[in-house]
Design a protein around this motif. Sequence first.
Motif, PDB file in Angstrom:
ATOM      1  N   LEU A   1      -6.538  -3.083  -1.148  1.00 42.64           N
ATOM      2  CA  LEU A   1      -6.081  -1.998  -2.021  1.00 42.64           C
ATOM      3  C   LEU A   1      -7.211  -1.429  -2.866  1.00 42.64           C
TER       4      LEU A   1
ATOM      5  N   ALA B   1      -4.807  -1.998  -6.958  1.00 43.77           N
ATOM      6  CA  ALA B   1      -4.358  -3.387  -7.166  1.00 43.77           C
ATOM      7  C   ALA B   1      -3.882  -3.598  -8.595  1.00 43.77           C
ATOM      8  N   SER B   2      -4.500  -2.857  -9.525  1.00 40.57           N
ATOM      9  CA  SER B   2      -4.121  -3.030 -10.936  1.00 40.57           C
ATOM     10  C   SER B   2      -2.733  -2.459 -11.222  1.00 40.57           C
TER      11      SER B   2
ATOM     12  N   ASP C   1       0.846  -1.200   0.000  1.00 40.65           N
ATOM     13  CA  ASP C   1       0.000   0.000   0.000  1.00 40.65           C
ATOM     14  C   ASP C   1       0.875   1.242   0.000  1.00 40.65           C
TER      15      ASP C   1
ATOM     16  N   THR D   1      -9.620  -2.087  -6.555  1.00 41.25           N
ATOM     17  CA  THR D   1      -9.297  -2.465  -7.938  1.00 41.25           C
ATOM     18  C   THR D   1      -8.256  -1.554  -8.581  1.00 41.25           C
TER      19      THR D   1
ATOM     20  N   LYS E   1      -5.159  -7.525  -2.365  1.00 42.24           N
ATOM     21  CA  LYS E   1      -5.836  -6.872  -3.498  1.00 42.24           C
ATOM     22  C   LYS E   1      -7.150  -6.250  -3.050  1.00 42.24           C
ATOM     23  N   GLU E   2      -7.855  -6.992  -2.213  1.00 43.50           N
ATOM     24  CA  GLU E   2      -9.152  -6.520  -1.737  1.00 43.50           C
ATOM     25  C   GLU E   2      -8.996  -5.230  -0.935  1.00 43.50           C
TER      26      GLU E   2
ATOM     27  N   TRP F   1       1.282  -9.168  -9.685  1.00 37.87           N
ATOM     28  CA  TRP F   1       1.043 -10.207  -8.674  1.00 37.87           C
ATOM     29  C   TRP F   1       1.626 -11.532  -9.139  1.00 37.87           C
TER      30      TRP F   1
ATOM     31  N   ASP G   1      -4.820 -12.234  -2.510  1.00 37.79           N
ATOM     32  CA  ASP G   1      -6.209 -11.825  -2.777  1.00 37.79           C
ATOM     33  C   ASP G   1      -6.716 -10.855  -1.715  1.00 37.79           C
TER      34      ASP G   1
END
Length: 211
Positions: A87, A92-93, A60, A89, A84-85, A97, A81
Amino acid sequence: MAMDSLMKEHWNKIYSSRDINKLGWYEEVPEPSVRLLSKCHINKEEFVLDVGAGASTFIDYLINQGFSNVIATDISEIALDKLKERLGTEKASKVRWIVDDITQPIYIQGLRDISVWHDRAVLHFLLKENQQQEYLSTLKKVIKKGGYVIIAAFSLEGAKKCSGLDVKNYDQNMLAKFLGGEFSLLEYFNYTHYMPSGEPRPYIYTLFQKN
Ligand SMILES: C[S@@+](CC[C@H](N)C(=O)[O-])C[C@H]1O[C@@H](n2cnc3c(N)ncnc32)[C@H](O)[C@@H]1O
């Protein structure tokens, strides 16, 4: 099977069973890692690889600071996962990963020109000589000349176990010996992390540079 499936299962179970901010190694702010990163002379386009990132807030931090080539790897896809959640979308993009086992890596092997290798509380789980050697040969393969290595491990005064697994305790000299003559120790400090339960966890934090 390339991946250590027992270890993968172990970590997946841990990350499934608890909220990530209740895990013993959770840090609201990854202050000691940030402190060492600030000593690395890199720009924000360079590759930063977090080995065994789990659901670390260091990712982050990097994204929020505008680092644009961040790679998060872990043996546990559930950990990644959950990260990602948290962060969301869009952030995370911006991260690459990679689910991989650092002791039998497939995808990490193909990386090159890494400017910062960051490992907090991963190497200390590798108890077998061949696991440590695989970690080291991968590190040497992917890191660029002049690149930095940040390793944080339980210190010699630290805990002997984490999440039910035995660990190998380190000090800066052991880590320097492990990395070998191609790497110079730039900085190190002891740091006590307090788990959400309040229990202290003494770490050694080290910063090396590849000659
Ligand atoms: C104590 S946690 C630390 C996570 C993260 N670095 C942090 O500071 O929050 C250890 C992490 O190493 C990962 N891990 C353990 N063995 C691994 C392996 N052989 N290859 C890749 N990751 C591994 C676990 O899934 C877990 O996320």
